[in-house]
Design a protein around this motif. Structure first.
Motif, PDB file in Angstrom:
ATOM      1  N   UNK A 267      16.892  37.266   9.352  1.00 21.36           N
ATOM      2  CA  UNK A 267      16.894  35.969  10.011  1.00 21.36           C
ATOM      3  C   UNK A 267      17.934  36.008  11.127  1.00 21.36           C
ATOM      4  N   UNK A 268      17.511  35.734  12.336  1.00 20.94           N
ATOM      5  CA  UNK A 268      18.445  35.771  13.445  1.00 20.94           C
ATOM      6  C   UNK A 268      18.393  37.038  14.244  1.00 20.94           C
ATOM      7  N   UNK A 269      17.564  37.991  13.855  1.00 18.02           N
ATOM      8  CA  UNK A 269      17.476  39.209  14.664  1.00 18.02           C
ATOM      9  C   UNK A 269      17.298  40.420  13.786  1.00 18.02           C
ATOM     10  N   UNK A 270      18.108  41.405  14.043  1.00 18.68           N
ATOM     11  CA  UNK A 270      18.019  42.654  13.293  1.00 18.68           C
ATOM     12  C   UNK A 270      19.326  42.880  12.550  1.00 18.68           C
TER      13      UNK A 270
ATOM     14  N   UNK B  68      26.790  30.679  12.856  1.00 20.59           N
ATOM     15  CA  UNK B  68      26.576  30.029  11.567  1.00 20.59           C
ATOM     16  C   UNK B  68      25.400  30.660  10.827  1.00 20.59           C
ATOM     17  N   UNK B  69      24.641  31.482  11.539  1.00 22.47           N
ATOM     18  CA  UNK B  69      23.462  32.080  10.912  1.00 22.47           C
ATOM     19  C   UNK B  69      23.592  33.588  10.801  1.00 22.47           C
ATOM     20  N   UNK B  70      24.199  34.175  11.817  1.00 22.91           N
ATOM     21  CA  UNK B  70      24.242  35.635  11.901  1.00 22.91           C
ATOM     22  C   UNK B  70      25.678  36.096  11.719  1.00 22.91           C
TER      23      UNK B  70
ATOM     24  N   UNK C  73      33.626  32.614   9.499  1.00 25.28           N
ATOM     25  CA  UNK C  73      32.153  32.626   9.570  1.00 25.28           C
ATOM     26  C   UNK C  73      31.580  33.650   8.606  1.00 25.28           C
ATOM     27  N   UNK C  74      32.181  34.847   8.630  1.00 24.74           N
ATOM     28  CA  UNK C  74      31.691  35.926   7.771  1.00 24.74           C
ATOM     29  C   UNK C  74      31.760  35.512   6.309  1.00 24.74           C
ATOM     30  N   UNK C  75      32.911  34.924   5.961  1.00 25.00           N
ATOM     31  CA  UNK C  75      33.124  34.520   4.570  1.00 25.00           C
ATOM     32  C   UNK C  75      32.093  33.479   4.144  1.00 25.00           C
ATOM     33  N   UNK C  76      31.925  32.469   5.000  1.00 23.15           N
ATOM     34  CA  UNK C  76      30.994  31.398   4.638  1.00 23.15           C
ATOM     35  C   UNK C  76      29.568  31.914   4.527  1.00 23.15           C
ATOM     36  N   UNK C  77      29.215  32.780   5.471  1.00 23.67           N
ATOM     37  CA  UNK C  77      27.836  33.280   5.466  1.00 23.67           C
ATOM     38  C   UNK C  77      27.557  34.120   4.227  1.00 23.67           C
TER      39      UNK C  77
END
Lengths: 423, 206, 195
Positions: free
Chosen positions: A189-192, A322-324, A340-344
């Motif tokens: 989701x969001x690319x590769x 927020x997505x990638x 961001x990394x942690x939340x994702x």
């Protein structure tokens, strides 16, 4: 006429189509026992070399002729849809690899497109082109397995070895980009997952150059082979109207003469920009399905060639942290990237509430994802529309009235995958 | 356009929906109860008793020709009344598009549970029921069996209403939200066991 | 003859009603090299050489039964293909009938509906027989910790070698087959209980 000729003429296309188009519903209740006694009930599967997976067919036969067929599936039911409700959106991606396990990247693509549509995001052009390359290579890989196992069932063992020889090259490309041969989860989701390494384009071009003459090699071996013709012509013919009513699409519907392809009707990932034909058949029998799939392999390799020629450097993920996941090197310097990394990774992202369906053209028909979101970090309901489910439901219409040996040929020509149909 | 996500709010998809809705309102007035308000793709809400008529119209109308049924599935909104959404996805080769029909169905059984719940699974007579569309498209028969198997919703007029994926003597309907998908507890740390939390039912959005 | 231990006959029991058997290493199995002739000869140079020869014959031509269930089956077919070639280690033909096979490679996830079929196929194989559990789904349920998948085939059949991976590379499966060959060779070296 000799006995053999009588037998052959009784199984000509028009005859088979008449018997085969008897409604399935009728077949279930009005199984006629012969005057000599009840029909013999045979169990074909679930452990069987020719059912292409754990499929059980309950056959009732009169001698060698099948009078009744009831497919029994569920032997590979894995509870994917229940698991989808338990994990976050990103965690669903590795599950999707394992449904239609002959073309894992195709499933990844369908899922990623569905969630991206819900998010209202479009991936960058480079990601779209690489997705097209990988999806078409997955389609070729799936068709190679189809060819290998279908021909093996009918006695042409060399095709099995050839198919796997070519497939090894595709798996080497998968391993080059992701480290994994089969279940890559590379399309997310969001690319590769990441940008492709430097040798990727050369490897793909080399594969295109290598694979083109192989299709001719397979045709040399089988297309005019009298044994192949005898075993495949006129079998399993069902008219296009009936096939559509049964929900069958993909190569089987195309072999009945209907030029339907989701890549044309509802294009995605830039398919409207590529130049490819939709091969169709005429008689809707096993032989035409074989020809259609061989031609599809040629069209797929053309698409791959066009896509790799258009590859240009660029980003491969959307610009939405927020997505990638953020790029790895930023974790050293940016606190925001770490958060961001942690939340994702722990929570995942929360798309808006909504409901949608996205269908992609898989190697066996329309693979669809129906996603219901309740604005939480996990899908509320993710239903996968599996093309193999409808293909298996179409089996009785094709085999009733034919010989038991023909059942093997017809199952091979349908090219269903039990992981896909049972989920 | 190469970059547009598939069909998202494009003119073609919206027009198709309008065309379908206009045709149904014209020929079968009162069958539709509006659209269900979901985004990005709304579905058409159909009254339960008019479902088969609407499906037959969509299939046989020469301008529409929704002859390829994609699937029928269910969504369990545990805390909403009516509880179930039955979703029908249909494809038209002529119009090169899809339409989604939705039927809302109330639960008639006492709280249906699973193997590990306190309440027994609903019997056939207790299950919510709606008409089958397998007379319109034979291909829907197997999808309806799957909904019966995994959700415990019965289809009236179905030629062969039995389980398709689970073993025939299985108790419970696994995809219901109150069915505990039992996992094996796995201890990942020394602080106790990990149990999957799929038993937590989540409510419908506002 | 030693104690002939057989597992209780559970065929026909729906698998979700089976208690976990944990048959991995605890189930007594008939020793591979036992036979009345050898027992009557007692233990000497001739019999130990014979057991080694018999074991050599067995592990060098282990014929797998076709039991490919899911994705691991594709990698198993790849292992039989020309690049990795399982046949050079003696597993020349995959037999469709379990009556003619001595190795069962459980390749793929085993669902609740499939478990009694797995047990029946295993029971139909004649002794001596071995089981390789290929992939994480067969070994432990893999990523599918839910109502539908048996959490490890060792709840249904005794397993000799477990191969992790999802799916395991063909080299990993070859490694498993070679490990099993070493295991059979090692069993031959151990004096068997007689009388």
């Amino acid at each position: 006429m000799s006995e053999l000729e009588t037998l052959v003429s009784e199984h000509d296309v028009s005859g088979a189509a008449q018997v085969a188009s008897a409604p399935y519903a009728e077949g279930l209740h009005h199984v006629a026992d012969t005057p000599d006694g009840p029909l013999m009930e045979l169990n074909m599967g679930p452990q069987h070399p020719s059912t292409h997976g754990v499929l059980r067919l309950v056959l009732r036969v009169e001698g060698e002729v099948v009078r009744y067929c009831d497919p029994d599936i569920g032997y590979l039911h894995t509870g994917f849809e229940k698991d989808f409700e338990r994990v976050t959106y990103h965690q669903c991606t590795p599950f999707t690899d394992r449904m239609d396990y002959l073309s894992p990247l195709g499933n990844n693509l369908g899922y990623a497109l569905t969630v991206e549509k819900l998010l209202g995001e479009t991936v960058p052009v480079r990601a779209q082109r690489i997705r097209v390359i990988l999806a078409e290579l997955a389609r070729i890989g799936s068709h190679l397995i189809w060819l290998g196992t279908h021909a093996l069932d009918l006695g042409a063992q060399s095709a099995f070895l050839y198919g796997w020889r070519e497939r090894e090259k595709i798996l080497e490309i998968n391993e080059m980009i992701s480290g994994v041969r089969m279940m890559t989860s590379f399309i997310r989701v969001g690319g590769l997952m990441a940008d492709t390494p430097p040798g990727f384009e050369d490897a793909v071009r080399e594969f295109v150059r290598y694979f083109r003459p192989r299709c001719d090699e397979y045709e040399d071996m089988l297309t005019s082979n009298p044994l192949w013709l005898d075993r495949t012509r006129g079998l399993g013919a069902v008219g296009p109207e009936k096939l559509m009513e049964l929900g069958v699409g993909g190569p089987v519907l195309r072999a009945a003469g209907v030029a339907h392809d989701v890549r044309r009707d509802e294009p995605y990932s830039g398919y409207e920009d590529y130049d490819f034909a939709i091969p169709t058949g005429v008689h809707s029998d096993v032989y035409d399905r074989y020809l259609v799939r061989i031609q599809e392999m040629r069209e797929s390799i053309n698409i791959v060639e066009q896509a790799v020629a258009r590859l240009e450097p660029g980003p491969v993920v959307i610009d939405n942290r927020k997505v990638v996941l953020p790029p790895r090197h930023e974790l050293d310097t940016s606190m925001e990237a770490v958060i961001h990394h942690f939340k994702l990774v722990t929570e995942g992202f929360r798309p808006p509430a909504g409901e949608l369906y996205v269908g992609v053209e898989g190697p066996r028909g329309e693979l669809g994802y129906h996603l219901v979101s309740d604005a939480s970090n996990k899908p509320y309901r993710l239903k996968v529309r599996a093309p193999s489910f409808s293909l298996i439901a179409a089996i009785p219409d094709m085999v009733v009235g034919g010989l038991v040996a023909d059942v093997v040929a017809i199952l091979g020509s349908l090219d269903f995958v039990l992981g896909d149909s049972d989920r | 356009m190469a970059d547009a996500p598939q069909g998202a709010e494009t003119g073609a998809a919206v027009d198709l929906l309008q065309q379908v809705r206009a045709t149904i309102d014209d020929r079968l007035p009162g069958a539709l109860a509006g659209d269900d308000g979901s985004r990005p793709e709304p579905a058409l809400l159909v009254a339960v008793d008019r479902l088969v008529e609407v499906c037959r119209l969509l299939k046989e109308d020469p301008a529409l020709e929704f002859r390829l049924p994609l699937h029928v599935t269910a969504v369990d909104w545990l805390t909403r009344e009516p509880r179930f959404d039955l979703v029908y996805e249909l494809r038209s080769l002529k119009l090169k598009g899809r339409v989604r029909l939705k039927v809302r169905l109330a639960d008639t059984a006492p709280a249906g549970g699973g193997v590990y719940a306190d309440v027994a699974a609903p019997t056939m007579a207790e299950m919510p029921v709606l008409p089958s569309v397998s007379g319109v498209w034979p291909g829907m028969a197997c999808h309806e069996r799957e909904v019966f198997d995994l959700f415990g919703i019965r289809f009236e007029g179905h030629p062969d209403m039995r389980r398709i994926l689970m073993p025939s003597d299985w108790e419970g309907h696994p995809l219901r939200k109150d069915y505990v998908s039992f996992g094996e507890p796995v201890k990942f740390t020394d602080r106790g066991s990990f149990a999957p939390d799929s038993a937590v039912p989540r409510g419908a959005p506002d | 003859m030693g104690v002939e231990a057989r597992p209780p006959d559970l065929t026909g029991t729906p698998p979700h009603q089976l208690a976990p058997l944990h048959t991995g290493l605890l189930l007594p199995r008939a020793p591979v090299t036992e036979s009345p002739l050898l027992s009557s000869l007692g233990h000497n140079f001739v019999t130990t050489t014979m057991t080694k020869v018999i074991a050599w014959g067995r592990y060098n031509s282990m014929w797998p039964a076709l039991f490919g269930l899911a994705c691991c089956a594709i990698e198993m077919m790849g292992t039989g293909g020309s690049k990795f070639d399982l046949a050079r280690f003696g597993a020349e033909v995959f037999r469709a009938s379990p009556r003619q096979a001595d190795l069962m490679i459980v390749a793929g996830r085993v669902s609740q509906k499939m478990a009694p079929v797995l047990r029946q196929i295993y029971d139909q194989m004649p002794e001596p027989k071995w089981v390789i559990s290929m992939g994480v789904c067969a070994s432990s349920g893999g990523m599918f910790n839910n109502y539908a998948i048996v959490q490890g085939v060792d709840k249904v059949v005794p397993v000799d070698v477990y191969v992790p991976g999802c799916p395991p590379r063909p080299e990993a499966l070859l490694d498993a087959v070679l490990k099993l060959q070493r295991k059979i060779r090692a069993q031959a070296a151990v004096p068997t209980a007689v009388g």
